[in-house]
Design a protein around this motif. Structure first.
Motif, mmCIF file in Angstrom:
data_model
loop_
_atom_site.group_PDB
_atom_site.id
_atom_site.type_symbol
_atom_site.label_atom_id
_atom_site.label_comp_id
_atom_site.label_asym_id
_atom_site.label_seq_id
_atom_site.Cartn_x
_atom_site.Cartn_y
_atom_site.Cartn_z
ATOM 1 N N LYS A 24 -12.875 -1.884 3.573
ATOM 2 C CA LYS A 24 -13.128 -2.933 2.074
ATOM 3 C C LYS A 24 -14.834 -2.162 1.578
ATOM 4 N N TYR A 80 -8.726 -0.810 -1.208
ATOM 5 C CA TYR A 80 -8.790 -2.094 -1.068
ATOM 6 C C TYR A 80 -9.929 -3.535 -1.205
ATOM 7 N N ASP A 81 -9.624 -3.250 -2.702
ATOM 8 C CA ASP A 81 -10.771 -4.146 -3.735
ATOM 9 C C ASP A 81 -9.829 -5.342 -3.271
ATOM 10 N N GLU A 82 -8.472 -5.473 -3.386
ATOM 11 C CA GLU A 82 -7.727 -7.139 -3.623
ATOM 12 C C GLU A 82 -8.241 -7.937 -2.916
ATOM 13 N N ASN A 116 -5.721 2.962 -4.586
ATOM 14 C CA ASN A 116 -4.185 3.352 -4.286
ATOM 15 C C ASN A 116 -3.069 4.223 -5.244
ATOM 16 N N THR A 166 2.862 0.238 -6.733
ATOM 17 C CA THR A 166 1.934 -1.213 -6.413
ATOM 18 C C THR A 166 2.791 -2.047 -6.808
ATOM 19 N N ASP A 167 1.809 -2.503 -7.856
ATOM 20 C CA ASP A 167 1.703 -3.701 -9.466
ATOM 21 C C ASP A 167 3.101 -4.328 -9.062
ATOM 22 N N ALA A 180 -2.929 -5.362 2.942
ATOM 23 C CA ALA A 180 -2.730 -5.951 1.056
ATOM 24 C C ALA A 180 -1.635 -6.800 1.444
ATOM 25 N N ARG A 227 0.706 -1.541 0.019
ATOM 26 C CA ARG A 227 -0.154 0.599 -0.194
ATOM 27 C C ARG A 227 0.895 1.055 -0.106
ATOM 28 N N ASP A 252 3.806 -6.145 -5.338
ATOM 29 C CA ASP A 252 2.653 -7.023 -4.931
ATOM 30 C C ASP A 252 2.822 -8.570 -5.737
#
Ligand code: SF4
Length: 777
Positions: free
Chosen positions: A742, A731-733, A748, A436-437, A458, A431, A440
């Motif tokens: 959520k 928070y949608d992951e 993000n 981010t990608d 996350a 976060r 992650d």
């Protein structure tokens, strides 16, 4: 030694927050108050302001939290977050036992099972690749948490790798670097003496909302309101922030150009013969070099690039020089840019050249009660950058760390010493780190990811083992980190409000350190504490034995042993500190016992006092205004300045913070996120009209590294050419177990931040001034 002060009381409230947020608890609290209750006094651990709280409990229930009017530093002030320790404590999503990842998904585990699992996964990594294939990531909650603050060091030592990362290279490393280069002490921050100043220039800071950053002064709104009444404060920011709204004057500035504009202020001081370094003349070097490197940055030359006309720049420089006392304070907006260190340095050059460095009403330095203020001689080992480099990134080490932005690269770039085992201690890099990608994806390649966190965030959703610490109400507290940033000399101890069967953070981290060292999982973690305390006592004995009244090591340790682990360290440091009893030498001196019994709301020892030249620890023994690394960065700085001259109508993204959140920790509390969503893309009406964006519609925002779709808020709060997103949302992951958050996931902003755009000197991320394309979605 100063006499211990009497506890003072005050009913002063500047904004009414304290009163308002007692009301949040509703009638239930009032009814419960009629039965037998207990009152606890403690510091709020949620942000740097360290406000005093008065917490009323009945049995194992919190029935009321309000500002502690007897706290002599915060005087009853709290913000909306302060009363939410109850909700955080009771949050059903908060983990209370470890989690282990299995082939069938998460399994709740005992602490022994969790540490055994860590060892099972860790040993093959160390055997095959050595300790350099491990890494650590520290988050800022460690500095708000006594156990985290004191006991992360043994874990890092046990890991034994140079792959150390932290949130510092996301938000504050430029200040460490400029302090290290200028006075040789990267942790000695210049603290704005807000209460005694006549004038304050704030660049890229929003203390009405942040409640202060890299300086601790509860009720900043009240303190700045008082300054506006007696003098002036000016805010320089691309956005009309809450602080800007309340300022004497607000100047908008093109994001990322604060350093150039400050160069023009310095240039004006020289040009108009306004330089006067005051008392520190003879202890400051490099004035002529500063004159030289700022020569080309005249107010006229920077005007178009910064968006501030030359006459305004000259006027501000004159005001700074003419004010009896003045402060230049720059923060996030100015520092999280590609020239963040130069921006931070320039602020303190201005403070020095106007005679406001280490002076009452200017910027001053740590005088905390745990400091041993024995006189010393100016000069020391100075501050070094680049003692090693990142294996994959080649980026230099700064203050023992590699840039957060390079973490993914150090994991994914193949090699024997690629990071394969990572210990994330109170941090959420998915976060809070840029791109981010990429991060992650990288975390999913690890053979071992251990996360110390109370939530399945996350980041934690990718962990092999999650170790949850206790809630804030279940642990004692002393603000070692933030007492050093306070603008008064202040000590406060907060006992735990509730007991718990969960191991303390001290125990969790000590066990983790032992397991990482390869010790059996049932090794008593007290050995870690004993070693740490022994080292602390030895260091003090070697440095200044006058504060231990002729005692030897064994006697000191015996005397401390009546306390719990962290309390032994607090007691020791208070007793050898400037107001301490020096282990019996000063009969009326401060001890932890005295602090608890006589000052439950805290002990205030008065305003800061000058510390230079003694506290200067550069090799030269002077405040170095023109350190070589800054001079060396001038070519890159100048080239960037030249490039700004080119016509460019691309929008740039900046961040913002809201009063009800601190990073991502607070989004799981309905009381703080209810109502209209805060996570909007702010766009100026002119840009919205040009781009066909409607208020309440959606926009696609694309940077070099990613794209998000965000709700649009059309507002003239931001200047034309600038769009603004808050950070910490998204928070949608799948896999995040923060069920309230959520319900309002937001987007993000770090999907957009570029891990390739860093401040070269500090390795800090660029969070402000990111080029983006925005279209209707
Ligand atoms: S300003 Fe910070 S320390 Fe004070 S109550 Fe709010 S969150 Fe807590």
């Amino acid at each position: 030694m100063a006499a211990l002060p009497p506890v003072t009381t005050s009913a002063k409230f500047s904004t009414g927050w304290a009163v308002a947020y007692v009301g949040e608890m509703g009638t239930e609290a009032t009814d419960a108050m009629t039965d037998a209750t207990t009152t606890h006094h403690r510091s709020c651990p949620l942000c740097e302001a360290c406000c005093g709280l008065e917490i009323t409990t009945k049995g194992d229930q919190v029935v009321r939290i309000r500002g502690d009017m007897n706290d002599p530093y915060s005087k009853g002030f709290i913000c909306p977050k302060g009363s939410t320790l109850k909700q955080l404590h009771e949050d059903p999503d908060r983990l209370t036992s470890p989690r282990i990842r299995t082939e069938d998904g998460w399994k709740d585990a005992t602490w022994d099972e969790a540490f055994a699992e860590i060892q099972r996964r860790l040993n093959p990594i160390v055997e095959a690749h050595g300790r350099q294939a491990l890494g650590t990531v520290l988050g800022n909650p460690n500095t708000h948490n006594l156990g985290g603050m004191l006991y992360v060091r043994p874990v890092m030592t046990a890991v034994g790798s140079t792959n150390a990362f932290s949130a510092s290279t996301v938000d504050q490393m430029p200040k460490h670097v400029s302090a290290g280069l200028m006075w040789g002490r990267p942790d000695l921050f210049p603290l704005p003496d807000v209460d005694r100043t006549d004038y304050m220039l704030i660049l890229g800071g929003n203390p009405y909302v942040s409640n202060g950053s890299l300086f601790t002064a509860p009720d900043i709104p009240g303190r700045l309101d008082a300054l506006r009444e007696r003098g002036k404060f000016v805010v320089v920011d691309p956005r009309r922030t809450k602080t800007a709204e309340n300022a004497s004057e607000h100047l908008t500035i093109v994001p990322g150009t604060d350093a150039f504009w400050q160069m023009a202020l310095i240039n004006t001081l020289f040009d108009e013969d306004l330089v006067d370094v005051g008392r520190l003349a003879g202890h400051i070097s490099g004035v002529d070099e500063v004159r030289e490197i700022t020569a080309r940055y005249t107010p006229e030359a920077v005007a178009d690039r910064c968006g501030i006309d030359a006459e305004t720049t000259r006027r501000i420089a004159r005001e700074l020089a003419a004010a009896p006392t003045a402060i230049v304070y720059s923060r996030m907006g100015a520092h999280t840019t590609e020239f963040g260190t130069v921006a931070s340095w320039a602020s303190d050059v201005l403070n020095a050249l106007t005679g406001n460095l280490d002076e009452p009403g200017g910027v001053m330095f740590n005088c905390s009660p745990t400091q041993n203020m024995a006189p010393s001689v100016p000069g020391g080992r100075g501050f070094q950058l680049g003692r090693w480099e990142g294996r994959a990134s080649g980026r230099p080490e700064v203050k023992g760390e590699l840039p957060a932005a390079t973490l993914a690269e150090e994991i994914t770039t193949p090699g024997d010493e690629a990071i394969k085992g990572l210990f994330v201690l109170a941090c959420n890099p998915v976060r809070s780190f840029p791109n981010t990608d990429r991060i992650d994806e990288a975390l999913q390649q690890l053979d071992l990811l251990v996360v110390v966190d109370p939530y399945v965030t996350a980041t934690a959703r990718h962990a092999h083992v999650i170790l949850p610490p206790t809630s804030a109400l279940e642990r004692s507290h002393y603000d070692f980190a933030f007492e050093a940033n306070m603008i008064r000399s202040f000590a406060k101890y907060s006992p735990a409000v509730f007991e718990t069967d969960q191991p303390s953070e001290e125990q969790i981290l000590s066990r983790l350190a032992l397991v990482v060292q390869g010790m059996p999982v049932d090794t008593d973690p007290v050995v870690v504490h004993e070693q740490m305390l022994g080292q602390l006592v030895d260091a003090e004995l070697a440095r200044d034995s006058s504060r231990i009244h002729g005692r030897d090591r064994a006697e000191i340790l015996e005397e401390l042993s009546a306390w719990e682990w962290s309390e032994q360290i607090i007691d020791f440091r208070l007793r050898v500190g400037q107001y301490g009893d020096a282990f019996g030498q000063e009969a009326d001196g401060l001890t932890l016992r005295k602090l608890i019994d006589e000052h439950p709301s805290g002990a205030d020892f008065g305003p800061l006092v000058p510390r230079f030249p003694d506290a200067i620890k550069t090799v030269s023994g002077t405040v170095e205004l023109a350190p070589q690394p800054i001079i060396g960065d001038m070519e890159r700085f100048g080239a960037h300045f030249d490039s700004l001259g080119a016509a460019n109508d691309q929008l740039v993204l900046i961040g913002r913070r809201h009063l009800k959140t601190v990073n991502s920790w607070m989004h799981n509390l309905n009381i703080l996120i209810k109502g209209k969503t805060d996570c909007t893309l702010q766009v100026h009406p002119d840009d919205a009209s040009r781009l066909g964006l409607a208020d309440g519609g959606s926009a696609s925002v694309q940077s070099r590294v990613g794209t998000v779709i965000a709700p649009v808020e059309v507002t003239d709060e931001v200047m034309p050419g600038v769009v603004c997103l808050p950070h910490g949302w998204g928070y949608d992951e799948p896999g995040i177990e923060m069920h309230t958050a959520k319900t309002k996931p937001g987007v993000n902003s770090n999907v957009l931040t570029d891990d390739g755009a860093l401040d070269d000197l500090s390795g800090n991320c660029t969070l402000n001034g990111i080029p983006v394309d925005v279209t209707a979605a």
